[in-house]
Design an enzyme around this catalytic site. Structure first.
Site, PDB file in Angstrom:
ATOM      1  N   GLN A  80      -9.988  -3.734  -3.838  1.00  0.00           N
ATOM      2  CA  GLN A  80     -11.277  -3.272  -3.271  1.00  0.00           C
ATOM      3  C   GLN A  80     -12.176  -3.598  -4.263  1.00  0.00           C
ATOM      4  O   GLN A  80     -13.337  -3.784  -4.239  1.00  0.00           O
ATOM      5  CB  GLN A  80     -11.166  -1.794  -3.069  1.00  0.00           C
ATOM      6  CG  GLN A  80     -12.356  -1.175  -2.693  1.00  0.00           C
ATOM      7  CD  GLN A  80     -12.909  -1.757  -1.160  1.00  0.00           C
ATOM      8  OE1 GLN A  80     -12.214  -1.919  -0.257  1.00  0.00           O
ATOM      9  NE2 GLN A  80     -14.014  -2.146  -1.303  1.00  0.00           N
TER      10      GLN A  80
ATOM     11  N   HIS B  85      -7.109   1.085  -6.599  1.00  0.00           N
ATOM     12  CA  HIS B  85      -7.235   0.104  -5.312  1.00  0.00           C
ATOM     13  C   HIS B  85      -8.024  -1.296  -5.859  1.00  0.00           C
ATOM     14  O   HIS B  85      -9.299  -1.504  -5.732  1.00  0.00           O
ATOM     15  CB  HIS B  85      -8.435   0.667  -4.191  1.00  0.00           C
ATOM     16  CG  HIS B  85      -8.271   0.069  -3.054  1.00  0.00           C
ATOM     17  ND1 HIS B  85      -7.570  -0.949  -2.746  1.00  0.00           N
ATOM     18  CD2 HIS B  85      -8.893   0.348  -1.809  1.00  0.00           C
ATOM     19  CE1 HIS B  85      -7.725  -1.358  -1.282  1.00  0.00           C
ATOM     20  NE2 HIS B  85      -8.619  -0.507  -0.809  1.00  0.00           N
TER      21      HIS B  85
ATOM     22  N   ARG C 184       0.994  -1.171   0.044  1.00  0.00           N
ATOM     23  CA  ARG C 184       0.025   0.112   0.159  1.00  0.00           C
ATOM     24  C   ARG C 184       0.936   1.141  -0.113  1.00  0.00           C
ATOM     25  O   ARG C 184       1.617   1.299   0.943  1.00  0.00           O
ATOM     26  CB  ARG C 184      -0.992  -0.158   1.266  1.00  0.00           C
ATOM     27  CG  ARG C 184      -1.507   1.588   1.399  1.00  0.00           C
ATOM     28  CD  ARG C 184      -2.751   1.155   2.354  1.00  0.00           C
ATOM     29  NE  ARG C 184      -3.817   0.473   1.980  1.00  0.00           N
ATOM     30  CZ  ARG C 184      -4.999   0.610   2.318  1.00  0.00           C
ATOM     31  NH1 ARG C 184      -5.246   1.178   3.522  1.00  0.00           N
ATOM     32  NH2 ARG C 184      -6.055  -0.083   1.819  1.00  0.00           N
TER      33      ARG C 184
ATOM     34  N   ARG D  15     -13.656  -8.688   0.933  1.00  0.00           N
ATOM     35  CA  ARG D  15     -12.238  -8.566   0.738  1.00  0.00           C
ATOM     36  C   ARG D  15     -11.461  -9.727   0.950  1.00  0.00           C
ATOM     37  O   ARG D  15     -10.487 -10.103   0.158  1.00  0.00           O
ATOM     38  CB  ARG D  15     -11.948  -7.305   1.698  1.00  0.00           C
ATOM     39  CG  ARG D  15     -12.246  -5.835   1.409  1.00  0.00           C
ATOM     40  CD  ARG D  15     -11.885  -5.515   0.101  1.00  0.00           C
ATOM     41  NE  ARG D  15     -10.518  -5.290   0.039  1.00  0.00           N
ATOM     42  CZ  ARG D  15      -9.535  -4.226   0.466  1.00  0.00           C
ATOM     43  NH1 ARG D  15     -10.226  -3.325   1.026  1.00  0.00           N
ATOM     44  NH2 ARG D  15      -8.314  -4.416   0.439  1.00  0.00           N
TER      45      ARG D  15
ATOM     46  N   ASP E  69     -17.356   7.315  -1.440  1.00  0.00           N
ATOM     47  CA  ASP E  69     -16.065   7.070  -0.556  1.00  0.00           C
ATOM     48  C   ASP E  69     -15.910   8.417   0.139  1.00  0.00           C
ATOM     49  O   ASP E  69     -16.274   9.234  -0.275  1.00  0.00           O
ATOM     50  CB  ASP E  69     -15.001   6.663  -1.470  1.00  0.00           C
ATOM     51  CG  ASP E  69     -13.616   6.223  -0.731  1.00  0.00           C
ATOM     52  OD1 ASP E  69     -13.689   6.180   0.254  1.00  0.00           O
ATOM     53  OD2 ASP E  69     -12.642   6.026  -1.569  1.00  0.00           O
TER      54      ASP E  69
ATOM     55  N   CYS F 161     -16.269   1.700   0.375  1.00  0.00           N
ATOM     56  CA  CYS F 161     -15.154   0.794   0.779  1.00  0.00           C
ATOM     57  C   CYS F 161     -14.675   0.758   2.148  1.00  0.00           C
ATOM     58  O   CYS F 161     -13.970  -0.189   2.742  1.00  0.00           O
ATOM     59  CB  CYS F 161     -13.818   1.290  -0.164  1.00  0.00           C
ATOM     60  SG  CYS F 161     -13.385   2.933   0.264  1.00  0.00           S
TER      61      CYS F 161
HETATM   62  N1   CP Z   1     -11.493  -0.381   2.212  1.00  0.00           N
HETATM   63  C1   CP Z   1      -9.999  -0.253   2.803  1.00  0.00           C
HETATM   64  O1   CP Z   1      -8.899  -0.490   1.895  1.00  0.00           O
HETATM   65  O2   CP Z   1      -9.858  -0.380   3.892  1.00  0.00           O
HETATM   66  P1   CP Z   1      -8.433  -0.096   4.864  1.00  0.00           P
HETATM   67  O3   CP Z   1      -8.083   1.301   4.369  1.00  0.00           O
HETATM   68  O4   CP Z   1      -8.931  -0.199   6.262  1.00  0.00           O
HETATM   69  O5   CP Z   1      -7.473  -1.299   4.459  1.00  0.00           O
HETATM   70  N1  NVA Z   2      -9.984   6.633  -1.333  1.00  0.00           N
HETATM   71  C1  NVA Z   2      -9.602   6.243   0.094  1.00  0.00           C
HETATM   72  C2  NVA Z   2      -9.719   4.568   0.284  1.00  0.00           C
HETATM   73  C3  NVA Z   2      -9.518   4.075   1.450  1.00  0.00           C
HETATM   74  C4  NVA Z   2      -9.577   2.642   1.531  1.00  0.00           C
HETATM   75  C5  NVA Z   2      -8.168   6.681   0.386  1.00  0.00           C
HETATM   76  O1  NVA Z   2      -7.310   6.355  -0.426  1.00  0.00           O
HETATM   77  O2  NVA Z   2      -7.889   7.065   1.482  1.00  0.00           O
END
Ligand code: CP
Ligand code: NVA
Length: 307
Positions: free
Chosen positions: A132, A129, A102, A292, A224, A264
Site C-alpha cells: 500500500q 502494509h 496477508r 496498487r 484510514d 487505502c
Molecule cells: N487497501 C487494501 O489493502 O485493500 P484490501 O484489504 O481490499 O486488499
Molecule cells: N488498517 C486497515 C487497512 C485495510 C487495507 C486494516 O488493517 O484493516
C-alpha cells in the site's frame, strides 16, 4: 531485494527505483500491454484476512505479465494452526516462484520469509502494509513530482497503513505528521526505524493530537479506518474516540489549496471520511487504488529479476 516485507528495509535509492519501474510498467500497460516477463511464474497468495484490492491487483499483475496467481484462503492453509509456518514455507517454495501473505501477526510473515527459499511479499500485517505504501508514494509522485519536503499528514489511527506511509515518507524526503488520539499512536519501533532513515533524507516528523494543526500546509491528507481487521471487538470504543479526527470538508479547507486526500480503502464512509470529501475534487482514492496494480508489478519484477 530478497523479500519485500517493509519499506524501511529498502534504501532511499531502492525506493525510488521501485517507483520508477512502476511508472515504466504503468506506461507500458496503457500503451499496448506489458510483455510476458513473468511467463512460467506463479504467485502463491496466502490470506488470513479478507481483501479486494490486494487480492485482485496481485492476481491481475501476474496475469498481465504472463504469469499466474493462486489464492490460498484462511481455511485451506491454517497458517500455524493446521501446519507449522516453517513447513508451509518450505512446501510452497517447491510449488510456486513467489509468495504473498496477508497475516494478523507480523512475526508470521517474517517467519515465512525466514523459511522459504523464494521471495516473500508482505500483503499487510498488524505492523505495516508496504505494498500500500508503495502505491501511495506512486500516487503522490504522480501529483507532485519527485519534490522533497512535501507535507504528508495522516489523520486517525497510527496503524499499519500509517506506518508504511511514514516509512515511504522517510525514504523519499517528505515530512510526515500524524494526528491521532492519545493511545492510538504509531508503534515506537516503527518510529525509531523511520527516524533513522529521516536523519539521512532530511524528513521531519511531528506527532500531534490536533488534526486542525496537523493539516496546516499539508499537501497530502491521508486517513484510514478507525478499526482495523482483527480489532473488531474495539469498534464501539473507537467510534467514540475518533469522530474529532474525521476528514471532512472543513478539515480539507484548512490544508494547502492543492491538497490531495487519500485513503487505502475499504472506507467507512461518513465515519473517517465524508462522502463529500471521498467524492470531491481533492480525492484521489480510486487512482490510488488502481496504482496498487502498477506498484506491485514493480515489486514482483524486482523480486523475480524480470525488470
Ligand atoms: N487497501 C487494501 O489493502 O485493500 P484490501 O484489504 O481490499 O486488499
Ligand atoms: N488498517 C486497515 C487497512 C485495510 C487495507 C486494516 O488493517 O484493516
Amino acid at each position: 531485494m530478497e523479500h519485500f516485507l517493509a519499506i524501511s528495509d529498502l534504501t532511499p535509492d531502492e525506493t525510488q527505483d521501485l517507483l520508477d519501474v512502476a511508472v515504466k510498467l504503468k506506461k507500458q500497460h496503457f500503451e499496448g500491454g506489458n510483455g510476458p516477463q513473468f511467463a512460467g511464474k506463479v504467485l502463491g497468495m496466502i490470506f488470513q484476512k479478507p481483501s479486494l484490492r490486494t487480492r485482485v491487483s496481485f492476481d491481475m499483475a501476474m496475469r498481465h505479465m504472463g504469469g499466474d496467481a493462486l489464492y490460498l484462503s484462511p481455511n485451506e492453509i491454517g497458517l500455524g494452526k493446521r501446519e507449522a509456518i516453517s513447513d508451509i514455507a518450505r512446501v510452497l517454495s517447491g510449488y510456486v516462484q513467489v509468495l504473498m501473505a496477508r497475516v494478523f501477526d507480523h512475526a508470521h510473515v517474517l517467519e515465512l520469509a525466514k523459511w522459504s527459499s523464494i521471495p516473500v511479499i508482505n500483503g499487510l500485517s498488524d505492523y505495516n502494509h508496504p505494498c500500500q505504501g508503495m502505491a501511495d508514494a506512486l500516487t503522490i509522485q504522480e501529483k507532485f513530482g519527485k519534490a522533497k519536503g512535501l507535507n504528508v499528514t495522516f489523520v486517525g489511527d497510527g496503524n499499519n497503513v500509517a506506518v508504511s506511509l511514514m516509512h515511504a515518507s522517510a525514504q523519499l524526503g517528505w515530512n510526515f505528521t500524524l494526528a491521532s488520539p492519545e493511545g492510538y499512536d504509531l508503534t515506537p519501533k516503527a518510529v525509531e526505524v523511520a527516524e533513522k532513515i529521516a536523519a539521512k533524507t532530511g524528513s521531519q516528523f511531528k506527532y500531534l493530537r490536533d488534526p486542525h494543526e496537523a493539516v496546516k500546509g499539508a499537501h497530502v491528507i491521508y486517513t484510514d479506518t478507525w478499526t482495523s481487521m482483527g480489532q473488531e471487538e474495539e469498534t464501539a470504543k473507537r467510534e467514540k474516540v475518533f469522530p474529532p479526527f474525521q476528514v471532512n470538508a472543513q478539515l480539507v479547507s484548512e490544508a494547502d489549496k492543492d491538497v490531495i486526500v487519500m485513503h487505502c480503502l475499504p472506507a467507512h464512509r461518513n465515519h473517517e471520511l465524508t462522502d463529500e470529501v471521498a467524492d470531491g475534487p481533492h480525492s484521489v482514492i480510486f487512482p490510488q487504488a488502481h496504482n496498487r496494480l502498477h506498484a506491485q508489478k514493480a515489486i514482483l519484477a524486482r523480486l523475480l529479476g524480470a525488470a
